[in-house]
Design a protein around this motif. Structure first.
Motif, PDB file in Angstrom:
ATOM      1  N   ARG A   1      39.795  22.866  64.026  1.00 32.40           N
ATOM      2  CA  ARG A   1      39.247  22.288  65.470  1.00 32.40           C
ATOM      3  C   ARG A   1      39.988  23.061  66.589  1.00 32.40           C
ATOM      4  N   ARG A   2      41.285  23.218  66.561  1.00 31.33           N
ATOM      5  CA  ARG A   2      41.960  23.973  67.207  1.00 31.33           C
ATOM      6  C   ARG A   2      41.548  25.515  67.423  1.00 31.33           C
ATOM      7  N   ALA A   3      41.384  26.074  66.517  1.00 38.39           N
ATOM      8  CA  ALA A   3      41.072  27.314  66.300  1.00 38.39           C
ATOM      9  C   ALA A   3      39.424  27.637  66.719  1.00 38.39           C
ATOM     10  N   LEU A   4      38.618  26.849  66.513  1.00 36.26           N
ATOM     11  CA  LEU A   4      37.457  27.006  66.859  1.00 36.26           C
ATOM     12  C   LEU A   4      36.936  26.601  68.434  1.00 36.26           C
ATOM     13  N   ALA A   5      37.821  25.994  68.923  1.00 39.50           N
ATOM     14  CA  ALA A   5      37.868  25.517  70.346  1.00 39.50           C
ATOM     15  C   ALA A   5      37.019  26.547  71.375  1.00 39.50           C
ATOM     16  N   PRO A   6      37.614  27.598  71.362  1.00 39.65           N
ATOM     17  CA  PRO A   6      36.736  28.770  71.951  1.00 39.65           C
ATOM     18  C   PRO A   6      35.144  28.818  71.671  1.00 39.65           C
ATOM     19  N   MET A   7      35.155  28.857  70.436  1.00 41.58           N
ATOM     20  CA  MET A   7      33.712  29.101  69.739  1.00 41.58           C
ATOM     21  C   MET A   7      32.722  27.897  70.549  1.00 41.58           C
ATOM     22  N   ARG A   8      33.504  26.622  70.353  1.00 42.44           N
ATOM     23  CA  ARG A   8      32.498  25.573  70.762  1.00 42.44           C
ATOM     24  C   ARG A   8      32.381  25.520  72.375  1.00 42.44           C
ATOM     25  N   GLU A   9      33.370  26.157  73.040  1.00 42.34           N
ATOM     26  CA  GLU A   9      33.248  26.210  74.510  1.00 42.34           C
ATOM     27  C   GLU A   9      32.063  27.514  74.871  1.00 42.34           C
ATOM     28  N   ALA A  10      32.143  28.539  74.053  1.00 42.44           N
ATOM     29  CA  ALA A  10      31.106  29.498  74.103  1.00 42.44           C
ATOM     30  C   ALA A  10      29.736  29.124  73.975  1.00 42.44           C
ATOM     31  N   GLY A  11      29.475  28.135  72.778  1.00 44.59           N
ATOM     32  CA  GLY A  11      28.212  27.675  72.543  1.00 44.59           C
ATOM     33  C   GLY A  11      27.812  26.657  73.731  1.00 44.59           C
TER      34      GLY A  11
END
Length: 375
Positions: A85-95
């Motif tokens: 979840r922490r590692a993919l936080a930038p990807m969720r923000e980009a989405g």
């Protein structure tokens, strides 16, 4: 059932922990078994009675593994979910940003974590691509708007003349005048469409369809002569055109090269007070054509946009031309693996066209130096 990327990462993390536990536990149990067998063999060799429960330690270790392993795997799965979840936080923000962005504006910037990791590298690359795409979109919109503006003027004039001519019976001279206006505006429209087609071919990389070896001196001399005639016909009878030549051979399309040179000459004639100088030179591998005029020069604020399309010195666009000549000339130069640039000058404007070339040795005579004076 479709799993999220976070779930996949958590499962992979838990699986890695489970494999590590199995390997470690198996190694521990194997060592205990070997140790038990060695002790049994030692007892037998010394005529001692071996222990009845020689594998008790092994069973205890296996039991401990059976208890600890599920708890460790479950903990690893939970820890994997948190880390993913922490590692993919930038990807969720980009989405989220991509969902909120408008496709028509490309107003999207991917977030960076500041960790200088792979995500920051990817985000930086994609942000650069998005910035270039936004610039291309803005140029396309500006080009479309400018093209529509330039097309509207001749079309409106042609329609207006036709309506006036058809409104009532006209005499021969009136009809001749109306047809002359329609012809002039039609030619202007054809010139604009030809320029737009050339730019479209340049953008598609198909501008230079055929090549041949030609003398740059001859191309420039013919272009200067045609420019001299146009200057005379436009009432610039006192304008002087001077041409200093070389012995350069270029590989390319002579028609396109003539067009590039004539665009530079027309631009210089339009702004010159009384003299335009064309100089050919080079350094053995590159031919340089310099077109200089003694006009007022280029305003500093216009220099960055000088080679953009539909850029003219008069904001009202009431002057000659469409503001496409320099853009087309640069596109032709680049299609021939050359360049076209503006050079600072104390007076007037200087444009320098560079082309890959070969130079013929002089045949007992210096390069020609011609001065053409209209009149």
């Amino acid at each position: 059932m479709k799993r999220s990327l976070r779930a996949h990462l958590a499962i992979m993390f838990a699986a890695a922990v489970a494999i590590a536990l199995m390997v470690t536990g198996g190694a521990v149990i194997g060592v205990l078994v070997l140790q038990a067998r060695a002790e049994r063999a030692s007892d037998l060799s010394q005529d001692r009675q071996p222990e009845e429960d020689e594998f008790g330690a092994v069973r205890k270790a296996a039991a401990a593994m059976a208890i600890v392993a599920p708890l460790a795997i479950a903990g690893a799965a939970l820890l994997g979910l948190a880390l993913a979840r922490r590692a993919l936080a930038p990807m969720r923000e980009a989405g989220r940003r991509a969902a909120a962005a408008r496709a028509s504006d490309l107003n999207l910037t991917l977030p960076k974590t500041g960790a200088a990791d792979e995500w920051d590298e990817l985000a930086g690359t994609l942000n650069s691509l998005l910035e270039d795409a936004r610039g291309s979109l803005l140029r396309m919109r500006r080009f479309t708007a400018d093209a529509a503006h330039e097309l509207r003027t001749p079309v409106t004039t042609i329609i207006g003349e036709a309506e006036v001519a058809l409104r009532r019976d006209r005499g021969v001279e009136e009809l001749r005048s109306a047809l002359a206006t329609v012809k002039t505006e039609g030619e202007r429209l054809a010139t604009l469409l030809e320029a737009l087609l050339a730019l479209a071919r340049a953008d598609a990389g198909t501008l230079l369809a055929s090549k041949t070896v030609a003398s740059l001196d001859e191309i420039v001399a013919r272009s200067v002569e045609r420019a001299r005639r146009r200057a005379f016909e436009s009432g610039r009878a006192s304008l002087q055109l001077e041409c200093v030549g070389s012995n350069a051979l270029v590989e390319g399309n002579p028609v396109l090269l003539s067009r590039a040179v004539e665009n530079l000459l027309d631009n210089a004639i339009r702004h010159a007070r009384g003299r335009v100088t064309v100089t050919l030179g080079g350094d053995g591998q590159v031919a340089r054509l310099r077109v200089a005029d003694d006009g007022p020069g280029v305003p500093p604020e216009l220099i960055p946009e000088l080679f953009q399309r539909f850029v003219r010195g008069d904001a009202a666009r009431t002057g000659e031309g469409f503001g496409l000549g320099l853009a087309i000339s640069r596109a032709i130069a680049e299609a021939h693996h050359g360049s076209l640039d503006f050079r600072p000058s104390a007076s007037g404007a200087v444009f320098e066209l560079e082309l890959p070339a070969k130079f013929l040795p002089p045949q007992g005579a210096p390069p020609h130096d011609q001065t053409f004076t209209s009149g």
